[in-house]
Enzyme design. Structure first.
Site, PDB file in Angstrom:
ATOM      1  CB  SER A   1      -0.917  -0.060   1.417  1.00 18.95           C
ATOM      2  OG  SER A   1      -0.330   0.079   2.380  1.00 18.95           O
TER       3      SER A   1
ATOM      4  CG  ASP B   1      -5.371   4.635   5.578  1.00 15.07           C
ATOM      5  OD1 ASP B   1      -5.425   4.108   4.515  1.00 15.07           O
ATOM      6  OD2 ASP B   1      -4.410   4.522   6.417  1.00 15.07           O
TER       7      ASP B   1
ATOM      8  CG  HIS C   1      -1.114   3.393   5.427  1.00 17.81           C
ATOM      9  ND1 HIS C   1      -2.711   2.906   5.145  1.00 17.81           N
ATOM     10  CD2 HIS C   1      -0.462   2.643   4.452  1.00 17.81           C
ATOM     11  CE1 HIS C   1      -2.596   2.250   4.492  1.00 17.81           C
ATOM     12  NE2 HIS C   1      -1.582   1.813   4.031  1.00 17.81           N
TER      13      HIS C   1
END
Lengths: 217, 180
Positions: free
Chosen positions: B57, B123, B96
């Protein structure tokens, strides 16, 4: 007899210093064997094997290789410190597309931006990519700091590091509350340099003096 | 084959004192690894100072199998930082980037929104049901350094446990049979 001569020539020690006293079969040979055994008995069996065994050598080689690799990675990461970048950037708010209050009470604004930047000096030989994003930053009575990313991009190489883009905001510009009317805000261009290996770098450039309209539209 | 035979012989010929020495050296290796890990925990302030990237990701910045070094300081969290966070009800932490920050005037608490560089949306879909923001206590640390590929060792070992056991067995044998 011939055989004896042969061995004598091979082992001249016996000929000169200690000639065999008894002429029995293999007398001198067995003597040397005994000596050898005495010497070898003093050396532990295991050490003889360990010194040059395959596992020992493989271990030494692997340790050396890993050490050198780690050293090279550390040096590559350190070399980034010698680079002193001087990026430039300019951002214009071309249009406020719409500006309204959501049903839950939060202000939301959509705008068109013109972003131009030259980030070529950020790239070194240890740079994998540069992540660049533009954030709106402002204060409200409730929040000491609000940072909202409006646009971001990944620059994979130095050739792409000088760019010009015309875009509306990629992420929603929503406030926590209803504070955006007439709000003065900064647009900050942040960049995060991702190395091929080692330490990550980040810096920013603040551009101030932007203001949102007084009325919803 | 001769090598195995010799190894078996050397194991058979061990004295009790040698066995003890081996046990102690094995213990030293295990405890020194533990000491290094705990020292890193203290130095970085993060409960897991090194994490392995498991998903794509954050590509192309971080790929599966890369290692990240985390640091957890008192400094406030800002947009653009890559943070590792735990979501309630999820076991595996996520790495992230922070895209939105709202920091309170009075308490200094933060509301943070994250997004993977390679993901299309933010997210909120990954967060717990109805959760809009991450708070400070969700965040385990921020990524400060990066080492490629090394994490594949742990990925392979968790996915194929047989390799782990073979490796541990081989290392154990090596420690037992090596003489110092």
């Amino acid at each position: 007899m011939l055989c004896d001569l042969f061995t004598h020539r091979l082992k001249p020690v016996f000929v000169s210093s200690k000639p065999p006293k008894k002429k029995t079969k293999n007398a001198h040979l067995s003597l040397s064997d005994q000596k050898l055994q005495k010497i070898t008995r003093r050396i532990p069996k295991e050490r003889k094997k360990k010194m040059h065994s395959f596992g020992y050598r493989a271990n030494a080689l692997l340790t050396f290789a890993v050490t050198i690799l780690a050293l090279m990675c550390a040096m590559a990461s350190m070399s980034d410190n010698f680079n002193t970048p001087s990026p430039t950037s300019q951002v214009q708010v071309l249009n406020i597309n719409w500006f309204q209050k959501q049903p839950n009470g939060n202000d939301e604004v959509s705008m068109t931006l013109n972003i131009s930047a030259d980030l070529q000096s950020l790239f070194t030989w240890n740079t994998k990519q540069v992540f660049v994003f533009l954030a709106a930053e402002y204060e409200t009575p409730k929040n000491a700091l609000n940072q909202i990313s409006l646009w971001d991009g990944i620059i994979p190489s130095q050739e792409h590091a000088k760019f010009w883009i015309h875009t509306s905001n990629k992420y929603r510009f929503v406030d926590q509350g209803s504070n955006l009317r007439g709000k003065e805000f900064n647009l900050t261009l942040h960049w995060h340099v991702m190395p091929k290996t080692g330490k990550m770098f980040a810096d920013k450039m603040v551009m101030s003096g932007y203001r949102l309209p007084q009325e919803y539209r | 084959m001769g090598w195995i035979g010799e190894t078996v012989d050397s194991v058979k010929s061990l004295q009790i004192r040698q066995v003890l020495t081996q046990a102690v050296s094995l213990g030293m290796i295990v405890t020194s690894a533990l000491i290094i890990w705990k020292a890193l925990m203290c130095a970085t302030g993060s409960e897991s100072p090194v994490v392995v990237v498991l998903s794509g990701s954050m590509e192309p910045g971080f790929r599966r199998g890369d290692i990240l070094f985390l640091h957890m300081s008192k400094e406030p969290i800002r947009a653009g930082e890559i943070v590792v966070f735990n979501v309630d009800g999820r076991e595996i932490p996520i790495v992230h980037r922070v895209i939105k920050v709202h920091e309170r005037e009075d308490t200094g608490e933060v509301d943070v929104l994250t997004k993977g560089d390679n993901n299309y949306g933010d997210d909120r879909l990954l967060y717990a049901q109805g959760q809009l923001w991450l708070q400070r206590h969700h965040i385990m640390g921020r990524a400060v350094g990066f080492l490629p590929y090394v994490g594949w060792v742990t990925i392979i070992m968790t996915e194929k446990p047989i390799i782990k056991y073979i490796l541990i067995g081989a290392l154990g044998l090596l420690v037992i049979t090596s003489k110092d």
